[in-house]
Design an enzyme around this catalytic site. Structure first.
Site, PDB file in Angstrom:
ATOM      1  N   GLN A 102     -24.678 -29.072 -17.834  1.00  0.00           N
ATOM      2  CA  GLN A 102     -24.857 -29.245 -19.283  1.00  0.00           C
ATOM      3  C   GLN A 102     -23.734 -30.118 -19.830  1.00  0.00           C
ATOM      4  O   GLN A 102     -23.748 -30.489 -21.004  1.00  0.00           O
ATOM      5  CB  GLN A 102     -24.838 -27.888 -19.987  1.00  0.00           C
ATOM      6  CG  GLN A 102     -25.924 -26.930 -19.513  1.00  0.00           C
ATOM      7  CD  GLN A 102     -25.707 -25.537 -20.055  1.00  0.00           C
ATOM      8  OE1 GLN A 102     -26.161 -25.197 -21.149  1.00  0.00           O
ATOM      9  NE2 GLN A 102     -24.995 -24.729 -19.296  1.00  0.00           N
ATOM     10  N   HIS A 120     -27.732 -32.631 -20.529  1.00  0.00           N
ATOM     11  CA  HIS A 120     -27.434 -32.967 -21.942  1.00  0.00           C
ATOM     12  C   HIS A 120     -26.894 -34.375 -22.064  1.00  0.00           C
ATOM     13  O   HIS A 120     -26.164 -34.691 -23.004  1.00  0.00           O
ATOM     14  CB  HIS A 120     -26.448 -31.941 -22.535  1.00  0.00           C
ATOM     15  CG  HIS A 120     -27.079 -30.603 -22.760  1.00  0.00           C
ATOM     16  ND1 HIS A 120     -26.363 -29.444 -22.810  1.00  0.00           N
ATOM     17  CD2 HIS A 120     -28.382 -30.256 -22.913  1.00  0.00           C
ATOM     18  CE1 HIS A 120     -27.207 -28.420 -22.995  1.00  0.00           C
ATOM     19  NE2 HIS A 120     -28.428 -28.892 -23.061  1.00  0.00           N
ATOM     20  N   CYS A 149     -22.008 -51.293 -32.807  1.00  0.00           N
ATOM     21  CA  CYS A 149     -22.907 -52.105 -31.991  1.00  0.00           C
ATOM     22  C   CYS A 149     -22.444 -53.558 -32.008  1.00  0.00           C
ATOM     23  O   CYS A 149     -22.262 -54.146 -33.082  1.00  0.00           O
ATOM     24  CB  CYS A 149     -24.330 -51.996 -32.558  1.00  0.00           C
ATOM     25  SG  CYS A 149     -25.492 -53.103 -31.744  1.00  0.00           S
ATOM     26  N   SER A 191     -22.297 -19.958 -21.106  1.00  0.00           N
ATOM     27  CA  SER A 191     -22.612 -18.746 -21.878  1.00  0.00           C
ATOM     28  C   SER A 191     -24.109 -18.457 -21.827  1.00  0.00           C
ATOM     29  O   SER A 191     -24.566 -17.413 -22.277  1.00  0.00           O
ATOM     30  CB  SER A 191     -22.172 -18.931 -23.335  1.00  0.00           C
ATOM     31  OG  SER A 191     -22.862 -20.063 -23.882  1.00  0.00           O
ATOM     32  N   ASN A 215     -17.867 -16.633 -13.933  1.00  0.00           N
ATOM     33  CA  ASN A 215     -17.510 -16.759 -15.338  1.00  0.00           C
ATOM     34  C   ASN A 215     -16.296 -15.872 -15.606  1.00  0.00           C
ATOM     35  O   ASN A 215     -16.059 -14.913 -14.884  1.00  0.00           O
ATOM     36  CB  ASN A 215     -18.696 -16.315 -16.211  1.00  0.00           C
ATOM     37  CG  ASN A 215     -18.626 -16.869 -17.631  1.00  0.00           C
ATOM     38  OD1 ASN A 215     -17.595 -16.737 -18.290  1.00  0.00           O
ATOM     39  ND2 ASN A 215     -19.683 -17.516 -18.090  1.00  0.00           N
ATOM     40  N   GLU A 217     -16.109 -14.107 -18.175  1.00  0.00           N
ATOM     41  CA  GLU A 217     -16.603 -12.892 -18.860  1.00  0.00           C
ATOM     42  C   GLU A 217     -18.108 -12.775 -18.657  1.00  0.00           C
ATOM     43  O   GLU A 217     -18.771 -13.752 -18.295  1.00  0.00           O
ATOM     44  CB  GLU A 217     -16.272 -12.964 -20.362  1.00  0.00           C
ATOM     45  CG  GLU A 217     -16.901 -14.151 -21.067  1.00  0.00           C
ATOM     46  CD  GLU A 217     -16.413 -14.274 -22.516  1.00  0.00           C
ATOM     47  OE1 GLU A 217     -15.277 -13.882 -22.813  1.00  0.00           O
ATOM     48  OE2 GLU A 217     -17.196 -14.797 -23.324  1.00  0.00           O
TER      49      GLU A 217
END
Ligand code: APR
Length: 254
Positions: A102, A120, A149, A191, A215, A217
């Site tokens: 991600q 993503h 641009c 998460s 992780n 947590e």
């Protein structure tokens, strides 16, 4: 760090026909890039509704570029940490098929992972929403931001997926193929609250894959679809798993 679970993960990886990794911002925290939802996360500083929604970018690109410049400054100076490096090593050992990330920081590729699916998008390119010109972001320095641009001077938008934007179709297809055909998935530093990304471990589980969470947590997956959670920093746990895999492989060969 629970050594029994490290051994269990190493065994699961060695027995798995096809293992993939699904990573979130937590895997890059030890590279100096804060995650989003922890106490020191980016969303404590910037309200995602005001800074990370595509409508916010259309309404006030200058304001959104304040957050983007902050994020870019962290990404530009970040280097892969032992977690990214450990996943690249598992790939080299033929034990990891792909990384679905991600994250937009490019640290998996920088660590040597070759099959990386950026769910993503990526910070490496930017697009002009006015004339559709696409620009290479890797040559930009902080002084060039906010980037305009070169063709029509409008503010460029990084090719990262904002809330309210679709996931790149090729990433969706590749992620679905990987998650429905794997026999184990390492869910690292996420998460697991943002969809459709968070559906990836569920797709794997539905097909009978072992779900190994890493992780600091518990998450909504823990105790639900995760077979087990190895609690601690990915930068310590992933190298420990790789070392255990090497030890087990070595004893197999001897
Ligand atoms: N090692 C392992 N896990 C960690 C570490 C670490 N060193 N540090 C933090 N974590 C965990 C946190 O406990 C948390 O569960 O990483 C997770 C990070 O969660 P989020 O900040 O929500 O990041 P992520 O899951 O990647 O967010 C998903 O949300 O804002 C959007 O587009 C953004 O891709 C992002 C998506």
């Amino acid at each position: 760090m629970d050594h029994q679970l490290i051994e269990r993960a190493a065994k699961d990886i060695l027995q798995s026909k096809k293992t993939i990794a699904f990573t979130g911002a937590g895997i890059s925290v030890e590279s100096g890039i804060p995650d989003f939802r922890s106490a020191q996360g980016l969303w404590q500083k910037y309200d995602p509704e005001e800074y990370a929604h595509i409508h916010a970018f259309y309404a006030n690109p200058d304001k959104v570029w304040l957050m983007l410049k902050d994020m870019f400054s962290l990404i530009i100076s970040a280097r892969p940490n032992p977690a990214h490096i450990g996943l690249a090593e598992l790939e080299r050992m033929g034990l990891l098929s792909s990384v679905i990330t991600q994250n937009v920081d490019g640290l998996h590729q920088a660590a040597g992972s070759s099959k990386v699916i950026e769910f993503h998008g990526s910070h490496r390119t930017l697009t002009c929403l006015k004339c559709s010109n696409r620009v290479d972001g890797t040559t930009l320095t902080l002084d060039d931001l906010p980037a305009r641009c070169p063709r029509c001077s409008s503010l460029l938008k990084p090719d990262v997926v904002f809330f309210g934007e679709p996931i790149p179709w090729d990433a969706q297809i590749a992620s679905f193929e990987e998650s429905q055909s794997c026999t184990a998935v390492l869910v690292i530093g996420t998460s697991a609250v943002v969809y459709p990304a968070a559906s990836i471990p569920f797709t794997a589980k539905e097909r009978g894959a072992t779900v190994i969470e890493i992780n600091t947590e518990p998450t909504p997956l823990t105790g639900q679809i995760s077979d087990y959670l190895i609690c601690g920093p990915a930068g310590k746990i992933i190298p420990a798993i790789v070392d255990e895999v090497k030890k087990m492989r070595g004893s197999e060969k001897s």
